[in-house]
Design an enzyme around this catalytic site. Structure first.
Site, PDB file in Angstrom:
ATOM      1  N   GLU A  57      32.344  42.966  37.022  1.00 60.38           N
ATOM      2  CA  GLU A  57      33.444  43.652  36.534  1.00 60.38           C
ATOM      3  C   GLU A  57      34.772  42.602  36.338  1.00 60.38           C
ATOM      4  O   GLU A  57      34.771  41.314  36.927  1.00 60.38           O
ATOM      5  CB  GLU A  57      34.187  44.232  38.592  1.00 60.38           C
ATOM      6  CG  GLU A  57      34.257  44.992  38.552  1.00 60.38           C
ATOM      7  CD  GLU A  57      34.281  46.017  37.119  1.00 60.38           C
ATOM      8  OE1 GLU A  57      33.149  47.421  36.781  1.00 60.38           O
ATOM      9  OE2 GLU A  57      35.870  46.383  36.726  1.00 60.38           O
ATOM     10  N   CYS A  84      27.942  43.481  29.109  1.00 60.42           N
ATOM     11  CA  CYS A  84      28.694  43.861  29.364  1.00 60.42           C
ATOM     12  C   CYS A  84      29.902  43.345  30.285  1.00 60.42           C
ATOM     13  O   CYS A  84      30.997  42.794  28.981  1.00 60.42           O
ATOM     14  CB  CYS A  84      28.369  45.174  30.829  1.00 60.42           C
ATOM     15  SG  CYS A  84      29.167  45.581  31.248  1.00 60.42           S
ATOM     16  N   ARG A 113      36.838  48.909  26.674  1.00 59.24           N
ATOM     17  CA  ARG A 113      36.420  48.955  28.936  1.00 59.24           C
ATOM     18  C   ARG A 113      35.649  50.844  28.894  1.00 59.24           C
ATOM     19  O   ARG A 113      36.785  51.361  28.408  1.00 59.24           O
ATOM     20  CB  ARG A 113      37.135  48.522  29.598  1.00 59.24           C
ATOM     21  CG  ARG A 113      37.473  47.005  29.382  1.00 59.24           C
ATOM     22  CD  ARG A 113      37.928  46.453  30.177  1.00 59.24           C
ATOM     23  NE  ARG A 113      38.027  46.521  31.645  1.00 59.24           N
ATOM     24  CZ  ARG A 113      38.657  46.863  32.904  1.00 59.24           C
ATOM     25  NH1 ARG A 113      39.780  47.192  32.774  1.00 59.24           N
ATOM     26  NH2 ARG A 113      38.105  47.170  33.632  1.00 59.24           N
ATOM     27  N   ARG A 140      29.095  51.825  33.212  1.00 54.84           N
ATOM     28  CA  ARG A 140      29.540  51.940  32.852  1.00 54.84           C
ATOM     29  C   ARG A 140      30.667  51.128  32.263  1.00 54.84           C
ATOM     30  O   ARG A 140      31.027  50.036  31.448  1.00 54.84           O
ATOM     31  CB  ARG A 140      30.408  51.331  33.912  1.00 54.84           C
ATOM     32  CG  ARG A 140      30.993  52.850  35.292  1.00 54.84           C
ATOM     33  CD  ARG A 140      31.198  52.299  36.592  1.00 54.84           C
ATOM     34  NE  ARG A 140      32.449  51.248  36.241  1.00 54.84           N
ATOM     35  CZ  ARG A 140      33.260  51.912  35.850  1.00 54.84           C
ATOM     36  NH1 ARG A 140      34.248  53.404  36.367  1.00 54.84           N
ATOM     37  NH2 ARG A 140      34.999  50.920  36.127  1.00 54.84           N
ATOM     38  N   HIS A 179      22.745  45.635  29.291  1.00 58.36           N
ATOM     39  CA  HIS A 179      22.573  44.968  30.261  1.00 58.36           C
ATOM     40  C   HIS A 179      20.492  44.289  30.355  1.00 58.36           C
ATOM     41  O   HIS A 179      19.622  44.964  30.507  1.00 58.36           O
ATOM     42  CB  HIS A 179      23.024  45.202  31.374  1.00 58.36           C
ATOM     43  CG  HIS A 179      23.362  45.641  32.358  1.00 58.36           C
ATOM     44  ND1 HIS A 179      24.558  44.855  32.917  1.00 58.36           N
ATOM     45  CD2 HIS A 179      24.748  46.351  32.568  1.00 58.36           C
ATOM     46  CE1 HIS A 179      25.405  45.265  33.136  1.00 58.36           C
ATOM     47  NE2 HIS A 179      25.762  45.838  32.767  1.00 58.36           N
ATOM     48  N   GLU A 181      19.703  42.053  30.959  1.00 57.11           N
ATOM     49  CA  GLU A 181      18.748  40.822  32.013  1.00 57.11           C
ATOM     50  C   GLU A 181      18.290  41.687  32.980  1.00 57.11           C
ATOM     51  O   GLU A 181      16.822  41.143  33.739  1.00 57.11           O
ATOM     52  CB  GLU A 181      19.939  40.487  32.620  1.00 57.11           C
ATOM     53  CG  GLU A 181      20.708  40.874  33.290  1.00 57.11           C
ATOM     54  CD  GLU A 181      22.086  41.905  32.215  1.00 57.11           C
ATOM     55  OE1 GLU A 181      21.603  41.618  31.602  1.00 57.11           O
ATOM     56  OE2 GLU A 181      23.057  42.805  32.890  1.00 57.11           O
TER      57      GLU A 181
END
Lengths: 198, 298
Positions: A57, A84, A113, A140, A179, A181
């Site tokens: 976040e 992200c 966002r 998200r 992402h 990763e």
């Protein structure tokens, strides 16, 4: 004594272990020796050659960096890679912010966002990249809506910029809205090559 | 190229992004904003916090959709909501409302005493409670993308959370030792005991941890309580009644967030624990009329 290159992963919150593992794996792929450490303090930040800001976040990540008094020191790290939430922290301009939300403001980009909506709109897809075809995961996710002078696209899918980089005044920043990763080490390898090329 | 939604990678991925975070129970828009400003990684929108559900008695159900939507509009962080155990229609409603994660929770009155929701069918991810490894693995097998040890919600007493963390972690250690000793034949018996496929037992044994993100809940009232759970090796914490039943919710919320981020720094925990005022009063477990944790253990 030979100084080992130190790569830190901001470890307050988010998918920290995933980034540590991806970075260690990428080092192995490239036959490079470096030290990958989760970092939580100003003292640890000061010792880094490169920093990775994970998914998580963005509001929480920035607030904890600020409370730990390490924002200025983070801005001095020459190599930073953010995915992200990490891309949000790198951005200079932000859309759909939480009240009073701040960023490091290091990259000349605008990021929106939660651009795709709630978790039920999260998606995965195959994308074509300079590193070959890649599975990409958007949770998200933010959207890189604009890149300014000095920033180059690295991965694009249709009209959308999924990753971009900025190389300026001895600093190198890399931002991805997804992402890597979670699915690949290719982007980490690309980042590490930059770090070790200095 | 084609886009896919609702995969397990996406559902468990959301939970991965919440790691190291504090998820706070909120009942109003104001509380949700306080939680976001304090650094909550997500909020759990519900009409009554567990301590009040406990005090009020009666059947506790899914919250009013209007209230959930108002909270969704008020914050930018993920919003979660609870449905009753086995109540798949409440879960469908929450999915339609686009909550980010559904908690199939023993804090609400169970709707089904035999079955939990078949969670693989949903696009929205689920978190489920567990008191021991068998419960955790059964929930994962049903499709839970995240596990939280139950603790005793609304008690303000950490003792049950500790019991459940020890039970889950102890079960995992036992499996991991069998794996390291190459006693793989024992997995069949374990799978039978836990009522899950052998493959899930093997995966857990090899990993030495749950194959999904593992938070804890139930009874966390102070920064030290939260850090205790993190030092046990949890991925994060849910704080229910503790924050908004205390005398200084804003300060306590912030302090718990810092204690979780710096869970191994006792000096920092000492500092953030200063002058927090009255914590939630809390209850002794033996004196509780209703024990929530035993619900939905099948």
């Amino acid at each position: 004594m030979i100084k080992r290159t130190k790569i830190g992963v901001l470890a307050f919150q988010g998918d920290v272990t995933e980034h540590v593992l991806a970075t260690e794996h990428a080092l192995k792929q490239l036959h490079l020796t470096g030290q990958v450490t989760p970092v939580r303090t100003k003292a640890a930040i000061l010792k880094l050659d490169a920093l990775i800001i994970p998914g998580g976040e963005s509001t929480v990540l920035y607030a904890l960096c600020e409370r730990a008094g390490m924002v200025d020191e983070m801005k001095k790290i020459p190599y930073i890679f953010g995915t992200c939430a990490g891309a949000i922290l790198l951005s200079h301009r932000l859309k759909h912010t939480a009240p009073g939300q701040k960023t490091l403001g290091l990259m000349n980009i605008t990021v929106d966002r939660n651009a795709y909506g709630a978790q039920t709109e999260s998606f995965e897809k195959n994308i074509l990249t300079p590193f070959g075809q890649m599975r990409s995961v958007f949770i998200r996710a933010p959207r890189i809506v604009k890149i300014g002078p000095g920033v180059t696209k690295l991965i694009q899918d249709g009209e959308e910029i999924l990753a971009c980089e900025q190389n300026k005044n001895g600093t190198y920043y890399l931002a991805a809205s997804f992402h890597p990763e979670l699915t690949t080490t290719k982007i980490h390898e690309y980042f590490l090559k930059k770090v070790f090329s200095k | 190229m084609s886009t896919i939604k609702g995969t397990f990678k996406l559902k468990s991925g959301l939970a991965q992004m919440l790691k190291g975070g504090v998820i706070m129970d909120v009942t109003t828009v104001e509380q949700a904003k306080i939680a976001e400003a304090a650094g909550a990684v997500a909020v759990m929108a519900l009409e009554r916090i567990p301590a009040d559900i406990r005090a009020d008695g009666g059947v506790a159900r899914m919250s009013d959709p209007k209230m959930i939507q108002e909270i969704k509009r008020a914050v930018t962080i993920p919003v979660m909501a609870k449905c009753r155990i086995g109540h798949f229609v409440e879960a469908q409603v929450l999915e339609t409302l686009k909550v980010d994660l559904v908690d199939e929770s023993e804090v609400l009155t169970p709707a089904d005493e035999e079955y939990h929701i078949e969670k693989t069918k949903f696009t929205v991810p689920f978190v489920c409670g567990a008191r021991n490894l068998g419960e955790a693995l059964r929930r994962i097998n049903e499709g839970a993308a995240m596990i939280r040890t139950k603790g005793e919600a609304g008690s303000g007493n950490i003792v049950e959370a500790v019991r459940h963390m020890r039970a889950v972690l102890g079960g995992i250690t036992e499996l991991h030792e069998l794996y390291r000793a190459k006693k793989t034949s024992a997995f069949t018996q374990k799978a039978k005991e836990y009522r899950v496929p052998v493959a899930l037992v093997k995966t857990t044994a090899a990993l030495g941890k749950l194959p999904v993100v593992h938070f804890t809940a139930g009874g966390i009232a102070t920064p030290a309580d939260a850090a205790l759970c993190m030092q046990f090796g949890m991925d994060g914490v849910f704080v229910g009644s503790g924050i908004f039943k205390s005398s200084h919710p804003e300060k306590l919320a912030k302090a718990i967030v810092e204690a979780v981020a710096h869970f191994d720094d006792a000096k920092l925990i000492a500092k953030v624990s200063e002058n927090l005022g009255e914590p939630m009063k809390g209850l002794e477990i033996e004196k509780l009329d209703v024990r929530l944790a035993g619900r939905g253990s099948n």
